[in-house]
Design a protein around this motif. Structure first.
Motif, PDB file in Angstrom:
ATOM      1  N   PRO A 211       0.836  -1.202   0.000  1.00  0.00           N
ATOM      2  CA  PRO A 211       0.000   0.000   0.000  1.00  0.00           C
ATOM      3  C   PRO A 211       0.879   1.264   0.000  1.00  0.00           C
ATOM      4  CG  PRO A 211       0.084  -0.959   2.205  1.00  0.00           C
ATOM      5  CD  PRO A 211       0.983  -1.797   1.350  1.00  0.00           C
ATOM      6  N   TYR A 212       0.697   2.127  -0.996  1.00  0.00           N
ATOM      7  CA  TYR A 212       1.552   3.318  -1.098  1.00  0.00           C
ATOM      8  C   TYR A 212       1.001   4.453  -0.225  1.00  0.00           C
ATOM      9  CZ  TYR A 212       3.594   1.438  -5.496  1.00  0.00           C
ATOM     10  OH  TYR A 212       4.221   0.681  -6.452  1.00  0.00           O
ATOM     11  N   GLY A 213       1.892   5.063   0.557  1.00  0.00           N
ATOM     12  CA  GLY A 213       1.544   6.270   1.297  1.00  0.00           C
ATOM     13  C   GLY A 213       2.539   7.354   0.925  1.00  0.00           C
ATOM     14  N   MET A 214       2.146   8.609   1.071  1.00  0.00           N
ATOM     15  CA  MET A 214       3.124   9.676   0.854  1.00  0.00           C
ATOM     16  C   MET A 214       3.883   9.864   2.154  1.00  0.00           C
ATOM     17  SD  MET A 214       1.046  12.375  -1.498  1.00  0.00           S
ATOM     18  CE  MET A 214      -0.014  11.765  -2.828  1.00  0.00           C
ATOM     19  N   GLY A 215       5.193   9.951   2.067  1.00  0.00           N
ATOM     20  CA  GLY A 215       6.014  10.142   3.253  1.00  0.00           C
ATOM     21  C   GLY A 215       6.061  11.611   3.630  1.00  0.00           C
ATOM     22  N   ILE A 216       5.878  11.894   4.905  1.00  0.00           N
ATOM     23  CA  ILE A 216       5.898  13.274   5.400  1.00  0.00           C
ATOM     24  C   ILE A 216       6.684  13.335   6.713  1.00  0.00           C
ATOM     25  CG2 ILE A 216       3.780  14.169   4.313  1.00  0.00           C
ATOM     26  CD1 ILE A 216       2.269  13.317   6.769  1.00  0.00           C
ATOM     27  N   PRO A 217       7.089  14.536   7.150  1.00  0.00           N
ATOM     28  CA  PRO A 217       7.874  14.607   8.382  1.00  0.00           C
ATOM     29  C   PRO A 217       7.109  14.079   9.597  1.00  0.00           C
ATOM     30  CG  PRO A 217       7.911  16.706   7.213  1.00  0.00           C
ATOM     31  CD  PRO A 217       6.884  15.847   6.548  1.00  0.00           C
ATOM     32  N   GLU A 218       7.877  13.541  10.523  1.00  0.00           N
ATOM     33  CA  GLU A 218       7.323  12.975  11.768  1.00  0.00           C
ATOM     34  C   GLU A 218       6.651  14.073  12.609  1.00  0.00           C
ATOM     35  OE1 GLU A 218       7.385   9.783  12.706  1.00  0.00           O
ATOM     36  OE2 GLU A 218       8.304   9.511  14.653  1.00  0.00           O
TER      37      GLU A 218
END
Ligand code: GLU
Length: 261
Positions: A211-218
């Motif tokens: 499943p693809y998610g967009m990576g964003i800052p923690e």
């Protein structure tokens, strides 16, 4: 004394608001959304015949940037460096065919899943193997930083994974017969097979869930909310399906989740 304490608290408050920078505010203030995308993973992010970087990930990011009323600035990421580039704030977001894995969630966060794939194998046309387990003892190409090499090893422990920096390099190696197959997500494998004039074929049975998610800052919940709402808005206003059909030439089997009002 009272004056001193007052100044002390005001300074503390200012310092706090400075230190707790909010990424959504930063992006809106700068007017730019810095996004990392793939340049070698068709149809998510790739260079077309006119030399432009295009793809499903780029179109979805364009929609999100417009929704936030900012300009999208893309730069290339690879499977290996995309998480580091989020961690060190080189980019605000990576839409880069990235599977949301539990262990990738340690140092960054992810949006809701916006695409669902599984891992397959791309082989040359005369390959007799029917299953992933048949590649035990064989040499299979995978990309550094991708989930694929480890996933295949779990199923075929005796496979020799040959790592490449880019998908383009792996394709050349497969063409030259230096490796027996490439393993990665099915959509990319299928496109390579279609484009190869019969030189390559795909082992369709997927061996994992990607499943693809967009990576964003923690720990940037305002930013994460804004991107999640934007992805959901794209589904609700029909843009998501339009883009899906544009790049995958079929109706989506599964849509990103929509939260009720
Ligand atoms: N979706 C897989 C991953 O995130 C493979 C595709 C890629 O290399 O981005 O590792």
């Amino acid at each position: 004394m009272l004056k001193k304490t007052f100044i002390y608290f005001i300074t503390l408050l200012l310092l706090k608001s400075f230190l707790i920078a909010d990424r959504l505010t930063d992006v809106k203030q700068s007017g730019i959304l810095k996004a990392g995308v793939k340049y070698d993973f068709e149809p998510f992010g790739f260079i077309n015949n006119d030399g432009n970087v295009v793809g499903f990930d780029i179109d979805l990011l364009e929609y999100i940037a417009k929704d936030l009323d900012v300009t999208l600035k893309i730069q290339q990421v690879t499977s290996k460096n995309r998480i580091t580039m989020i961690e060190n704030n080189t980019i605000d977001i990576a839409a880069a065919s990235m599977t949301h894995k539990v262990n990738r969630d340690d140092t960054i966060d992810f949006t809701i899943s916006y695409f669902f794939d599984g891992q397959a194998l791309l082989t040359r046309k005369y390959c007799k193997k029917r299953q992933a387990t048949g590649f035990n003892g064989k040499e299979v190409g995978a990309i550094e930083g991708a989930t694929s090499g480890k996933n295949l090893k779990k199923i075929a422990p005796k496979v020799r994974i040959i790592y490449f920096k880019t998908y383009d390099e792996a394709i050349v190696a497969l063409q030259k017969g230096e490796i027996d197959a490439i393993t990665t997500d099915l959509v990319w494998c299928s496109i390579q097979a279609q484009k190869s004039n019969g030189e390559f074929k795909v082992l369709n049975d997927t061996i994992s869930f990607e499943p693809y998610g967009m990576g964003i800052p923690e720990n940037e919940s305002n930013f994460r909310d804004a991107i999640n709402f934007s992805i959901q808005k794209a589904v609700l206003d029909g843009t998501y399906v339009k883009l899906y059909k544009k790049w995958f030439h079929k109706e989506p089997e599964r849509l990103p989740e929509i939260w009720p009002n």
